[in-house]
Design a protein around this motif. Structure first.
Motif, short mmCIF file in Angstrom:
data_model
loop_
_atom_site.label_atom_id
_atom_site.label_comp_id
_atom_site.label_asym_id
_atom_site.label_seq_id
_atom_site.Cartn_x
_atom_site.Cartn_y
_atom_site.Cartn_z
N ALA A 48 -7.68 -0.89 5.00
CA ALA A 48 -6.42 -1.04 4.36
C ALA A 48 -6.45 -2.39 4.19
N THR A 49 -7.11 -3.22 5.28
CA THR A 49 -6.91 -4.85 5.19
C THR A 49 -7.82 -5.27 3.93
N ARG A 106 -6.28 -4.43 0.60
CA ARG A 106 -5.12 -5.14 0.21
C ARG A 106 -5.85 -6.75 -0.30
N LEU A 154 -6.82 7.14 1.67
CA LEU A 154 -7.75 6.58 2.77
C LEU A 154 -7.86 7.21 3.98
N GLN A 155 -6.97 8.04 4.46
CA GLN A 155 -7.11 8.75 5.59
C GLN A 155 -7.80 10.19 5.25
N VAL A 210 0.90 -1.12 -0.03
CA VAL A 210 -0.06 0.09 0.12
C VAL A 210 1.01 1.17 -0.04
N LEU A 253 -2.35 5.63 1.26
CA LEU A 253 -2.73 5.89 2.56
C LEU A 253 -3.59 7.15 2.77
N LEU A 276 -9.69 0.30 -3.16
CA LEU A 276 -10.21 0.89 -1.86
C LEU A 276 -11.57 1.46 -2.20
#
Length: 319
Positions: A262-263, A266, A236-237, A228, A233, A282
């Motif tokens: 996140a998991t 993936r 995502l945040q 990732v 990230l 995502l």
């Protein structure tokens, strides 16, 4: 997380091929729902649990049974009813008169895949019997811990909350499910096949498993080794922060929800054969992971989980 370099290439290739065979097989059983099949498999690859909410008769139980058969997992089913007791799920200690001791009799939760059917028809006390097992992979009875098998995967089905005889799942219970999906009605072509007599779910006993528990554990390790990048990230945040700042939601997504995203991303990227997570991965899992964790502040808001999650995706630009 295991370093993928330490995994034998031949074993990795065999597991990937078996996974694709599982995807193809499931799509012959769950007709016209390839996107839902992908999300269900991504949940399993991520080591999470799946909640399926929909009206009766659209294939929720069939999907759960098909997953167990194709994955090669030991399977148990608990029909949740208003008189179900926690011990009916976890097991109970029985007194043995011969040696004046208690012996623990394991409940149906001691399996690799548990179907909690119509979970919201049981009381909150009975629902709570799943909490420790889903989070800790163990059950504690009379102060003694009993580990659950690996892999351990819960698929719970529930009917819409406005139906008679249902108890709403508390937020703490909902948060234990990595993803929540709705199957919806079949498309016209799939429904015509059913009307013509095709019953793919009835032939499950004759179908062979594409995977086995050892392969699944290997696939889970491989999925969590997917890279990732920092910009992903950042995205995502930004999504997480928007839910916390937006007045549309009672509370924003928690750090546990961020880790879940996140998991799941993936696992979805791995399912699609990628070694890196893309924004599309995502976005594909966002509604299933975040939708049941977001509560609208507007009492008159009748938008479903997918629509609320889609609003967040629309509001946040990809970096």
């Amino acid at each position: 997380m295991s370093d993928p370099v330490t995994l034998k290439p031949a074993a990795q290739a065999e597991a990937r091929e078996a996974l694709q065979h599982a995807v193809a097989t499931l799509n012959t059983i769950i007709l016209g729902k390839s996107d839902k099949v992908d999300l269900a498999l991504a949940t399993l690859l991520a080591g999470g649990h799946l909640l399926i909410e929909d009206v009766p008769g659209v294939g929720k139980t069939t999907m759960a049974r098909a997953l167990a058969v194709v994955m090669g997992l030991d399977f148990a089913r608990v029909q949740f009813t208003s008189d179900l007791l926690p011990s009916d799920v976890t097991g109970v200690s029985v007194f043995n008169k011969v040696d004046a001791s208690f012996a623990f009799h394991r409940g149906p939760i001691f399996t690799q895949m548990l179907l909690a059917d119509e979970v919201n028809r049981a009381t909150p006390k009975a629902q709570s019997a799943l909490l420790e097992g889903m989070q800790e992979r163990q059950v504690t009875v009379d102060g003694e811990r009993h580990p659950l098998p690996a892999p351990f995967f819960v698929v719970a089905t529930q009917n819409p909350a406005d139906q008679i005889g249902t108890y709403a799942l508390p937020e703490s219970q909902l948060d234990r499910f990595l993803m929540a999906i709705s199957l919806g009605y079949p498309d016209a072509k799939s429904e015509r096949a059913l009307l013509n007599g095709l019953r793919p779910g009835q032939s499950l006993a004759q179908r062979s498993a594409s995977l086995n528990p050892e392969m699944i554990l290997l696939l889970q390790r491989m999925a969590q080794a997917v890279a990732v990048a920092d910009p992903l990230l950042d995205y995502l945040q930004a999504l997480i922060d928007h839910t916390r700042q937006s007045p549309a939601f009672v509370t924003g997504l928690s750090p546990r929800a961020a880790i879940a995203l996140a998991t799941a991303a993936r696992a979805f990227a791995f399912l699609k054969g990628r070694d890196n997570v893309f924004p599309d991965d995502l976005q594909a899992v966002f509604a299933a992971v975040a939708g049941h964790r977001l509560q609208s502040t507007a009492r008159t808001d009748h938008a479903n989980a997918w629509e609320r999650a889609q609003d967040v995706l629309d509001a946040v630009a990809i970096p």
